[in-house]
Motif scaffolding. Structure first.
Motif, PDB file in Angstrom:
ATOM      1  N   GLY A 180       0.796  -1.219   0.000  1.00  0.00           N
ATOM      2  CA  GLY A 180       0.000   0.000   0.000  1.00  0.00           C
ATOM      3  C   GLY A 180       0.826   1.265   0.000  1.00  0.00           C
ATOM      4  N   TYR A 181       1.831   1.324   0.881  1.00  0.00           N
ATOM      5  CA  TYR A 181       2.670   2.513   0.979  1.00  0.00           C
ATOM      6  C   TYR A 181       3.847   2.469   0.010  1.00  0.00           C
ATOM      7  CZ  TYR A 181       0.175   4.179   5.093  1.00  0.00           C
ATOM      8  OH  TYR A 181      -0.803   4.659   5.935  1.00  0.00           O
ATOM      9  N   GLY A 182       4.350   1.257  -0.263  1.00  0.00           N
ATOM     10  CA  GLY A 182       5.517   1.133  -1.130  1.00  0.00           C
ATOM     11  C   GLY A 182       5.217   0.780  -2.566  1.00  0.00           C
ATOM     12  N   GLY A 183       3.989   0.349  -2.853  1.00  0.00           N
ATOM     13  CA  GLY A 183       3.617   0.002  -4.220  1.00  0.00           C
ATOM     14  C   GLY A 183       4.265  -1.268  -4.739  1.00  0.00           C
ATOM     15  N   GLN A 184       4.804  -2.110  -3.832  1.00  0.00           N
ATOM     16  CA  GLN A 184       5.455  -3.357  -4.239  1.00  0.00           C
ATOM     17  C   GLN A 184       4.523  -4.516  -3.885  1.00  0.00           C
ATOM     18  OE1 GLN A 184       8.384  -2.678  -5.845  1.00  0.00           O
ATOM     19  NE2 GLN A 184       7.852  -0.575  -5.287  1.00  0.00           N
ATOM     20  N   PHE A 185       3.739  -4.952  -4.848  1.00  0.00           N
ATOM     21  CA  PHE A 185       2.736  -5.978  -4.607  1.00  0.00           C
ATOM     22  C   PHE A 185       3.390  -7.344  -4.415  1.00  0.00           C
ATOM     23  CE2 PHE A 185      -1.649  -4.377  -5.888  1.00  0.00           C
ATOM     24  CZ  PHE A 185      -1.352  -3.086  -5.510  1.00  0.00           C
ATOM     25  N   SER A 186       3.094  -7.939  -3.267  1.00  0.00           N
ATOM     26  CA  SER A 186       3.616  -9.268  -2.953  1.00  0.00           C
ATOM     27  C   SER A 186       2.501 -10.294  -3.065  1.00  0.00           C
ATOM     28  CB  SER A 186       4.203  -9.276  -1.540  1.00  0.00           C
ATOM     29  OG  SER A 186       4.384 -10.596  -1.071  1.00  0.00           O
ATOM     30  N   ALA A 226       7.813   9.344   3.312  1.00  0.00           N
ATOM     31  CA  ALA A 226       7.749  10.209   2.123  1.00  0.00           C
ATOM     32  C   ALA A 226       8.555   9.599   0.975  1.00  0.00           C
ATOM     33  CB  ALA A 226       8.277  11.598   2.468  1.00  0.00           C
ATOM     34  N   TRP A 227       9.737   9.059   1.295  1.00  0.00           N
ATOM     35  CA  TRP A 227      10.543   8.383   0.266  1.00  0.00           C
ATOM     36  C   TRP A 227       9.785   7.169  -0.293  1.00  0.00           C
ATOM     37  CZ3 TRP A 227      15.503   8.154   3.767  1.00  0.00           C
ATOM     38  CH2 TRP A 227      16.069   9.434   3.828  1.00  0.00           C
ATOM     39  N   LEU A 228       9.175   6.421   0.620  1.00  0.00           N
ATOM     40  CA  LEU A 228       8.482   5.201   0.211  1.00  0.00           C
ATOM     41  C   LEU A 228       7.316   5.513  -0.722  1.00  0.00           C
ATOM     42  CD1 LEU A 228       8.452   2.132   0.666  1.00  0.00           C
ATOM     43  CD2 LEU A 228       6.943   2.503   2.623  1.00  0.00           C
ATOM     44  N   MET A 229       6.544   6.533  -0.381  1.00  0.00           N
ATOM     45  CA  MET A 229       5.403   6.896  -1.224  1.00  0.00           C
ATOM     46  C   MET A 229       5.848   7.525  -2.537  1.00  0.00           C
ATOM     47  SD  MET A 229       2.531   8.084   1.564  1.00  0.00           S
ATOM     48  CE  MET A 229       3.630   8.692   2.857  1.00  0.00           C
ATOM     49  N   ALA A 230       6.995   8.194  -2.513  1.00  0.00           N
ATOM     50  CA  ALA A 230       7.545   8.726  -3.758  1.00  0.00           C
ATOM     51  C   ALA A 230       7.945   7.589  -4.699  1.00  0.00           C
ATOM     52  CB  ALA A 230       8.751   9.616  -3.463  1.00  0.00           C
ATOM     53  N   VAL A 231       8.537   6.537  -4.127  1.00  0.00           N
ATOM     54  CA  VAL A 231       8.903   5.351  -4.916  1.00  0.00           C
ATOM     55  C   VAL A 231       7.647   4.691  -5.471  1.00  0.00           C
ATOM     56  CG1 VAL A 231       9.871   3.026  -4.774  1.00  0.00           C
ATOM     57  CG2 VAL A 231      11.067   4.938  -3.709  1.00  0.00           C
ATOM     58  N   ARG A 232       6.611   4.614  -4.660  1.00  0.00           N
ATOM     59  CA  ARG A 232       5.346   4.021  -5.102  1.00  0.00           C
ATOM     60  C   ARG A 232       4.741   4.799  -6.277  1.00  0.00           C
ATOM     61  NH1 ARG A 232       0.607   5.147  -1.089  1.00  0.00           N
ATOM     62  NH2 ARG A 232       1.030   7.198  -1.981  1.00  0.00           N
ATOM     63  N   ASP A 233       4.759   6.127  -6.186  1.00  0.00           N
ATOM     64  CA  ASP A 233       4.097   6.950  -7.202  1.00  0.00           C
ATOM     65  C   ASP A 233       4.879   7.001  -8.507  1.00  0.00           C
ATOM     66  OD1 ASP A 233       2.095   7.434  -5.386  1.00  0.00           O
ATOM     67  OD2 ASP A 233       2.955   9.322  -4.679  1.00  0.00           O
ATOM     68  N   ASN A 234       6.215   7.133  -8.392  1.00  0.00           N
ATOM     69  CA  ASN A 234       7.045   7.183  -9.606  1.00  0.00           C
ATOM     70  C   ASN A 234       8.480   6.891  -9.206  1.00  0.00           C
ATOM     71  OD1 ASN A 234       8.596   7.937 -11.924  1.00  0.00           O
ATOM     72  ND2 ASN A 234       6.875   9.180 -12.632  1.00  0.00           N
ATOM     73  N   GLU A 235       8.882   5.656  -9.407  1.00  0.00           N
ATOM     74  CA  GLU A 235      10.200   5.219  -8.951  1.00  0.00           C
ATOM     75  C   GLU A 235      11.326   5.984  -9.637  1.00  0.00           C
ATOM     76  OE1 GLU A 235      12.648   1.028  -9.054  1.00  0.00           O
ATOM     77  OE2 GLU A 235      10.534   0.988  -8.427  1.00  0.00           O
ATOM     78  N   ASP A 236      11.199   6.205 -10.932  1.00  0.00           N
ATOM     79  CA  ASP A 236      12.254   6.906 -11.671  1.00  0.00           C
ATOM     80  C   ASP A 236      12.370   8.356 -11.232  1.00  0.00           C
ATOM     81  OD1 ASP A 236      12.869   4.623 -13.188  1.00  0.00           O
ATOM     82  OD2 ASP A 236      11.256   5.068 -14.602  1.00  0.00           O
ATOM     83  N   VAL A 255      16.338  10.065  -3.990  1.00  0.00           N
ATOM     84  CA  VAL A 255      15.885   9.013  -3.076  1.00  0.00           C
ATOM     85  C   VAL A 255      16.653   7.728  -3.369  1.00  0.00           C
ATOM     86  CG1 VAL A 255      13.924   7.597  -2.359  1.00  0.00           C
ATOM     87  CG2 VAL A 255      13.580  10.021  -2.886  1.00  0.00           C
ATOM     88  N   ASP A 256      17.183   7.114  -2.321  1.00  0.00           N
ATOM     89  CA  ASP A 256      17.851   5.816  -2.467  1.00  0.00           C
ATOM     90  C   ASP A 256      16.760   4.748  -2.573  1.00  0.00           C
ATOM     91  OD1 ASP A 256      19.259   3.411  -2.210  1.00  0.00           O
ATOM     92  OD2 ASP A 256      20.787   4.333  -0.946  1.00  0.00           O
ATOM     93  N   VAL A 257      16.361   4.438  -3.775  1.00  0.00           N
ATOM     94  CA  VAL A 257      15.223   3.552  -4.017  1.00  0.00           C
ATOM     95  C   VAL A 257      15.464   2.163  -3.427  1.00  0.00           C
ATOM     96  CG1 VAL A 257      13.874   2.391  -5.811  1.00  0.00           C
ATOM     97  CG2 VAL A 257      14.470   4.811  -6.060  1.00  0.00           C
ATOM     98  N   PHE A 258      16.668   1.635  -3.619  1.00  0.00           N
ATOM     99  CA  PHE A 258      16.967   0.288  -3.143  1.00  0.00           C
ATOM    100  C   PHE A 258      16.844   0.204  -1.618  1.00  0.00           C
ATOM    101  CE2 PHE A 258      20.204  -2.729  -1.533  1.00  0.00           C
ATOM    102  CZ  PHE A 258      19.652  -3.908  -2.026  1.00  0.00           C
ATOM    103  N   ARG A 259      17.456   1.132  -0.910  1.00  0.00           N
ATOM    104  CA  ARG A 259      17.410   1.109   0.557  1.00  0.00           C
ATOM    105  C   ARG A 259      15.988   1.328   1.068  1.00  0.00           C
ATOM    106  NH1 ARG A 259      21.911   4.742   3.355  1.00  0.00           N
ATOM    107  NH2 ARG A 259      20.831   3.828   5.146  1.00  0.00           N
ATOM    108  N   THR A 260      15.242   2.189   0.404  1.00  0.00           N
ATOM    109  CA  THR A 260      13.870   2.451   0.818  1.00  0.00           C
ATOM    110  C   THR A 260      13.006   1.210   0.683  1.00  0.00           C
ATOM    111  OG1 THR A 260      14.075   4.772   0.133  1.00  0.00           O
ATOM    112  CG2 THR A 260      11.853   3.905   0.405  1.00  0.00           C
ATOM    113  N   LYS A 261      13.146   0.525  -0.441  1.00  0.00           N
ATOM    114  CA  LYS A 261      12.386  -0.709  -0.644  1.00  0.00           C
ATOM    115  C   LYS A 261      12.804  -1.788   0.357  1.00  0.00           C
ATOM    116  CE  LYS A 261      11.441  -0.455  -5.632  1.00  0.00           C
ATOM    117  NZ  LYS A 261      11.696  -1.132  -6.927  1.00  0.00           N
ATOM    118  N   MET A 262      14.094  -1.869   0.621  1.00  0.00           N
ATOM    119  CA  MET A 262      14.574  -2.869   1.568  1.00  0.00           C
ATOM    120  C   MET A 262      14.041  -2.589   2.975  1.00  0.00           C
ATOM    121  SD  MET A 262      16.344  -5.238   0.056  1.00  0.00           S
ATOM    122  CE  MET A 262      17.487  -5.967   1.242  1.00  0.00           C
ATOM    123  N   GLY A 263      13.959  -1.326   3.348  1.00  0.00           N
ATOM    124  CA  GLY A 263      13.384  -0.972   4.648  1.00  0.00           C
ATOM    125  C   GLY A 263      11.927  -1.378   4.739  1.00  0.00           C
ATOM    126  N   ALA A 264      11.190  -1.152   3.643  1.00  0.00           N
ATOM    127  CA  ALA A 264       9.766  -1.504   3.628  1.00  0.00           C
ATOM    128  C   ALA A 264       9.560  -3.012   3.702  1.00  0.00           C
ATOM    129  CB  ALA A 264       9.109  -0.942   2.373  1.00  0.00           C
TER     130      ALA A 264
END
Length: 323
Positions: free
Chosen positions: A51-57, A185-195, A202-211
């Protein structure tokens, strides 16, 4: 102000839920409340990542089952106290989540590719747990009955209520913190538009790993609670697709990326499950069919989940007034 109001609302809701043991006298009703809180915890764990990270599992059972088997194996095979197993289960589930996250995010897998990777890991773990001896193989594990607080078992189901209530509160407070933190905020930014998030620094990799770590931890803790509450596990329960489906249905139906969505979704899912069982019985596939129809209706008419009903109705009334 919004986040402060959310915190107040969260504390009020959990304060009201905390009164249940004082006025609910029926054991089945108390078990229903426990089940809703357990499902809400499971759904909120998925909501952090999806929901917050946009990474569907599609394979959250990998984390849930790891937590459940950890506490069961530690008790039965090594005699380790389940309170220690509660933390160990959450941490080992976090490790599994980090392994899956690293294997996926390091190589840029996202969307349907990430979903399929999580599904594959859950299936691999199901097959492994069905084959090794310390998990009991296909027979499963029966946790010895020893109803003591020190053993994370209780004579009265109110004891289980307080455990799942506390776990849910910690999880929901964590999600509230995510909603107001820089990490969130980083996590939702990655969810909305990763690029775009990457371009903004934003460190996309670290943010996703934290989530995925937070999501894995709370899902593992939910697995520990399940094992201690029902005292039995087998591979199809711990790593089965039903857990993964339930994990994602709850926040999607209630409202992804919202604080209270998983709690609403858990209540609706459990109500539908009990209603289906009452009228149809335990006919295989019926409950999942009803969930599927509900999911289609939610996506069609309430894409933000049931939590958005108030907003939708308010918007319609305003349009009518302006017309």
């Amino acid at each position: 102000m919004i986040n402060r109001n959310q915190l107040i609302a969260l504390l009020v809701v959990f304060g009201l839920i905390a009164t249940c043991p004082f006025w609910v006298k029926s054991a089945p009703t108390m078990n229903t409340i426990i089940a809703v809180l357990y499902i809400a915890l499971l759904g909120q764990s998925w909501n952090i990542l999806g929901g917050y990270g946009g990474q569907f599992s599609f394979g959250h059972a990998a984390f849930f089952g790891t937590g459940a088997y950890t506490v069961a194996v530690l008790q039965i095979q090594l005699g380790i106290n389940p309170w220690i197993g509660l933390i160990a289960g959450g941490l080992l589930a976090t490790f599994v989540a980090l392994v899956i996250g690293f294997a996926s995010f390091r190589y840029g897998l996202r969307g349907s590719y990430f979903a399929l990777v999580t599904l594959a890991f859950a299936e691999v773990l199901r097959i492994l747990s069905n084959s090794v001896s310390f998990t009991g193989g296909g027979v499963g594990l029966l946790i010895p009955l020893d109803r003591r607080f020190s053993n994370l078992q209780f004579e009265d189901n109110r004891g289980y209520f307080w455990v799942i209530w506390a776990l849910c509160l910690v999880c929901f407070l964590t999600v509230w913190w995510i909603g107001r933190s820089r990490f969130g905020a980083w996590l939702m930014a990655v969810r909305d538009n990763e690029d775009a998030a990457r371009a903004l620094g934003v460190d996309v990799f670290r943010t996703k790993m934290g989530a995925v770590a937070l999501s894995g931890f709370f899902s593992g803790v939910a697995g520990v609670f399940y094992a201690q509450f029902y005292l039995y596990l087998d591979p199809s329960i711990a790593y089965g697709s039903a857990i993964s489906i339930e994990s994602l249905l709850v926040p999607i139906i209630g409202g992804m990326g919202t604080l209270f969505g998983p709690l609403i979704g858990a209540g609706v899912i459990h109500f539908l499950s009990e209603l289906t069982r009452h009228f149809v019985g335990d006919v295989p596939g019926v409950a999942l069919s009803i969930y599927g129809v509900l999911l289609i209706l939610i996506v069609m008419f309430l894409p933000r989940g049931l939590i958005s009903i108030g907003t939708v109705l308010l918007g319609k009334s305003r349009r009518r007034a302006n017309a």
